[in-house]
Scaffold this motif. Structure first.
Motif, PDB file in Angstrom:
ATOM      1  N   GLU A  62      -5.430  15.545 -54.423  1.00  0.00           N
ATOM      2  CA  GLU A  62      -5.003  14.239 -53.617  1.00  0.00           C
ATOM      3  C   GLU A  62      -4.999  14.789 -51.986  1.00  0.00           C
ATOM      4  N   HIS A  63      -5.235  13.624 -51.410  1.00  0.00           N
ATOM      5  CA  HIS A  63      -5.059  13.725 -49.831  1.00  0.00           C
ATOM      6  C   HIS A  63      -3.327  13.315 -49.720  1.00  0.00           C
ATOM      7  N   GLU A  64      -2.765  13.662 -48.465  1.00  0.00           N
ATOM      8  CA  GLU A  64      -1.503  13.633 -48.303  1.00  0.00           C
ATOM      9  C   GLU A  64      -1.112  12.127 -48.207  1.00  0.00           C
ATOM     10  N   GLY A  65      -1.995  11.425 -48.238  1.00  0.00           N
ATOM     11  CA  GLY A  65      -1.374   9.701 -48.298  1.00  0.00           C
ATOM     12  C   GLY A  65      -1.626   9.306 -49.837  1.00  0.00           C
ATOM     13  N   ASP A 121      -8.688  23.243 -46.834  1.00  0.00           N
ATOM     14  CA  ASP A 121      -8.175  21.892 -46.225  1.00  0.00           C
ATOM     15  C   ASP A 121      -6.512  21.651 -46.532  1.00  0.00           C
ATOM     16  N   LYS A 122      -5.727  21.994 -45.579  1.00  0.00           N
ATOM     17  CA  LYS A 122      -4.143  21.898 -45.948  1.00  0.00           C
ATOM     18  C   LYS A 122      -3.830  20.379 -46.080  1.00  0.00           C
ATOM     19  N   SER A 123      -4.543  19.554 -45.898  1.00  0.00           N
ATOM     20  CA  SER A 123      -4.213  18.076 -46.145  1.00  0.00           C
ATOM     21  C   SER A 123      -4.381  17.734 -47.521  1.00  0.00           C
ATOM     22  N   ILE A 124      -4.904  18.544 -48.261  1.00  0.00           N
ATOM     23  CA  ILE A 124      -5.125  18.187 -49.681  1.00  0.00           C
ATOM     24  C   ILE A 124      -3.780  18.781 -50.534  1.00  0.00           C
TER      25      ILE A 124
END
Length: 551
Positions: free
Chosen positions: A405-408, A425-428
């Motif tokens: 998931e994305h952070e959102g 990608d650290k946002s995942i």
């Protein structure tokens, strides 16, 4: 954080996780146990008598009573080590780790007796009229080794953050978020304010607060643990059998648990035992040095009770709750911390014996001849991994039902860039089923009792009280070390930084926090062990004089 975590693991491999450290710690405890004639057994009854006031001397110099000193020291030891630390030891070493925690506690009762007696004997009165003591004072005043005293004091300041501060709030914040949905930053902010209000008052206020919290929190936790043990009473016998049968052979693979060799279970048990009761670390000696007593040996006797209460009672209850409930081998849905997750090249199953052995060699022994981290691109559609070329590992177990998931909180689709087993990608965010450890594991075990899901709240409340009181006590250890190093004026700046670090750690990576604690503890323990061994004759003479006076 990944780089920092790797560096801490490297340091730990030469210190607490090195093969020599457990033997040194247990060796010193065994030496004094034999040298002093098993004081943890012979003086056990008298320790309770002194604690209850039978041999009390209220007019002696000091800042606290025997009970307050013991409560302050216990609040410093009874913390995440009893709730999260035991779970972490079992997660790493299996049931056998609990046996070696017991051994560490039994021998540690003597080690603590020695370090507290010597610290109380060579304590000093500071400019503000309070008592200051600890291993740094007997190192300088008796050994004439100021350099060793400075090393210990510096390590104490570091440990106050690495052991007494950051792991405590990290576990509190994690538990509050899991049980009540409270954001970690909010828990950190509120408790940081309360911490500041308590520690500004110095040892008098600290002792007053801890002497109220310790009995209350112990009663709540013991009651909750007994309800789980009673519910799983049929599994208690097999749990004890596994603890003793695995002690000298290591723990076999079970469920998602890949197994642990004797050497690893031994190392983790001793290491976590030290984190739990701090015998040999010299920290509790700082609290006991404030006690009103003109006989240092009597205060040393009181300290014998600490490892007994902390490890033999509380840690055993936690261990039996985890083992009897069976949760230590089960996988639960959780969010994977980046430092604990790795994507491996190839497919592995924890149900295949050969795969388990290869994974164990990679994850525990560090061998990369068969198992290697994956580097490249992976295809993900609507949060699910399409590629079957890899295996995702989290918390030393094969992950299942993995979602990206994305952070959102939107499902991720596209190409996933992976470098040396880590997602670029650290946002995942990665969610799935895996083994869990530390406070999460204990909390899950408490739901397998008469209270059902409400059992989790016992752990949450317990960790809140246990860990918060630990942070309070360790602030005192740190400010005594700062007083020794830089004088009384350095105490207030230290307290400000201490509170700030407490708040930051609420949102930091759990694994990094535990690894900081592991390194800091050993840096404090080594100088203390050297000091008490060099003063072994002084210690024996002190005990001899004590009994001569009593006669």
């Amino acid at each position: 954080m990944t780089v920092l975590n790797d560096f801490l693991l490297l340091l730990d491999s030469f210190l607490g996780s090195a093969i020599w450290f457990p033997y040194l710690l247990l060796g010193v405890g065994l030496f004094f146990t034999l040298y002093l004639g098993f004081p943890q057994l012979r003086y056990f009854k008298r320790a309770w008598q002194i604690l209850l006031g039978k041999h009390d001397h209220s007019r002696c110099e000091g800042d606290t009573s025997h009970f307050q000193a013991l409560s302050t020291a216990l609040s410093g030891t009874v913390g995440t080590g009893n709730i999260g630390g035991v779970a972490f030891a079992i997660f790493l070493g299996g049931p056998a780790a609990l046996f070696w925690m017991w051994v560490t506690a039994f021998l540690g009762m003597t080690t603590k007796f020695v370090e507290v007696t010597l610290s109380h004997k060579y304590r000093v009165k500071t400019e503000d009229g309070t008592m200051a003591g600890g291993p740094m004072y007997f190192m300088e005043r008796k050994l004439n080794a100021k350099w060793l005293a400075i090393i210990f004091a510096l390590a104490t300041v570091l440990s106050s953050f690495g052991a007494g501060n950051m792991p405590q709030i990290n576990n509190i914040a994690s538990g509050m978020q899991s049980s009540f949905g409270i954001e970690p930053w909010l828990s950190g902010a509120v408790l940081s304010i309360l911490l500041g209000l308590v520690i500004i008052g110095g040892i008098s206020r600290i002792a007053a607060v801890t002497s109220k919290i310790v009995p209350f929190m112990a009663a709540i936790y013991i009651f909750g643990a007994l309800t789980v043990i009673g519910f799983n009473i049929d599994n208690i016998g097999p749990a004890f059998v596994s603890i003793f049968s695995d002690a000298f052979t290591g723990s076999a693979a079970a469920g998602g648990f890949l197994g642990a060799s004797f050497a690893y279970a031994f190392s983790r048990g001793v290491n976590r035992g030290l984190f739990s009761n701090e015998a040999g670390q010299g920290s509790a000696a700082i609290a006991h040095a404030s006690a009103k007593a003109d006989e240092p040996v009597s205060e040393g006797m009181v300290s014998i009770l600490e490892p007994f209460i902390d490890t033999i009672i509380l840690c055993t209850l936690t261990g039996l709750v985890i083992l009897s409930s069976g949760v230590w081998t089960e996988k639960f849905e959780n969010t994977f911390p980046r430092s604990e997750m790795v994507i491996l090249q190839g497919q592995f199953s924890d149900q295949n014996e050969q795969d388990r052995q290869q994974l164990y060699q990679y994850l525990v022994e560090g061998k990369q001849d068969v198992v290697q981290p994956f580097t490249g691109e992976l295809i993900v559609k609507e949060g699910r991994l399409v590629d079957n070329r890899v295996t995702i590992i989290n918390a030393r177990s094969v992950a299942e039902s993995v979602k990206f998931e994305h952070e959102g909180k939107h499902s991720f689709s596209g190409l996933l860039q992976v470098q040396n087993g880590k997602i670029v990608d650290k946002s995942i965010k990665v969610i799935g089923k895996s083994l869990i450890h530390s406070t999460q594991l204990t909390a899950k075990a408490f739901t397998r009792g008469f209270m059902g899901q409400y059992g989790e709240y016992v752990v949450t409340i317990g960790i809140l009280l246990f860990a918060f009181s630990t942070a309070i006590s360790w602030s005192y250890y740190g400010d005594r070390a700062m007083t020794y190093l830089f004088g009384a004026r350095s105490v207030m700046p230290y307290r400000v930084i201490y509170v700030a670090g407490f708040m930051w750690a609420a949102v930091a990576d759990t694994s990094v926090i535990w690894n900081i604690a592991a390194v800091a503890i050993v840096l404090m323990t080594l100088p203390n062990l050297v000091g008490i061994v060099l003063l072994h004759k002084d210690m024996k003479q002190s005990v001899k004089q004590y009994w001569q006076q009593k006669k």
